[in-house]
Write an enzyme that holds these catalytic residues in place. Sequence first.
Site: not given
Ligand code: XIL
Length: 466
Positions: A164, A205, A241, A269, A271
Amino acid sequence: MSAPAGRARRVLAATAVAVAGTLAVGMAVAAPSSADAAPTLGQLAAAKGRYFGSATDNPTLDNAPYTAVLGGEFNQITVGNTQKWMYTEPSRGQFDYTQADRIVAFARAHDQVVRGHTLVWHNQLPGWIDTVPAGELLGVMRNHVANVAGHYRGEVVHWDVVNEAFEEDGTRRQSVFQQKIGDGYIAEAFKAARAADPNAKLYYNDYNIEGIGAKSDAVYDLVKSFKQQGIPIDGVGMQAHLILGQVPGTVQRNIQRFADLGVDVALTELDIRMNTPRDAAKDAQQAQDYRTVVNACLAVTRCVGITIWDFSDGYSWIPSVFPGEGAALIYDENFAKKPSYWAVYEALGGTTTTTTTTTTTTGDNGTGCTATYRVVGQWHGGYQAEVTVRNTGTAATTGWRVGWTLAQGQTVSSLWNGVLTTSGQQATVRNATYNGRIAVNGTAAFGFVGASAGTNPAPVITCATT
Ligand code: XIL
């Protein structure tokens, strides 16, 4: 028994779910006698040269029904939190791998590869980072990367080296690393990671880079310049996401353009969140969205795998970060497979036969339900089926039952997450002690294996709540 290890594991997983929930009920669950029974998502992905994995976090490792699915269904795991800087270097120069080591050991015990997440990120940092003088931060960052990637050398197939680093408009995020080290910090992190673990694939990422736009253009330019300068980078992780009904139309084209630069791509990641509560229409849209995303990855040879950000709606980060949203994953809170699971299953090449859905409303609380029956595995003389019960009424159920006719002389030899009775050709399955309650719009599911001779069409199935 001749079933391969993965198959045996999956059936054991189902057994564990049943046992964990129903200590006294004594449902015998025998493994089917053929390797042709329903494959797992990990097995389907592996057959396509990919992985399909899940993130996980330490608190859930002691939850037996949860770990049964985590260990049985996936062939890849991402450490969801405990490899982040605040956990691995809580004080300067003091490293702690206790928690992340547990997840890595779990993965090894279940033949799962591990994506490491994440070495350099502006979030979940320990407080002491802010006190490091600007002139020392590059050394601190190199030391962190060397230690963490060194500790997991040989154990991690991919590292999310930098996470990020860009804003939505494609400019650099003004993180502590950007401000104190400058533009070059990303390249320095990748060089340090390569030195620490030469065999791990090194990933950049980020989120909102799944489609083509200002942010993914900036990442594209970064990767291109790294390639030109010989700075080590092997992959781009698109977090994915996503929002219900809003899968960008350019995902496949975007994955392809990164692949054409000579790097791998992973969806890291995934969802797909919705406004809660879920309902049948949203579930159907979500299934379609998951299918679209999986297909986009499979269409590009260098898209090497997909990870969902945990697998059960009960363990998702979404509700805590996006109030009013959730239900973003492929299993519900009770580990029942949602329509999105079956969409992924089919996109990965799994086959299911005819689905029959019938609604019956009975019972004491005006609650209706639907039941969906899927034959998910067939082999000579036998089959595996899964039934999903959805509460379509206006109140939670306290119990449910479904029934169908074993019209072709089929038998049910073992069943999990429900209680079977048969009378002649009539099969009836009632809820187990632990899954009778279904929230409004929620689902429960059970599965079974049985014997069949000859044709075995999916039957008409009836459903009632009690
Ligand atoms: C999130 C976790 O799932 C949570 O449990 C934590 O509180 C915050 O981080 N992008 C990412 C992940 O790269 O590391 C994040 O994970 C979600 C967004």
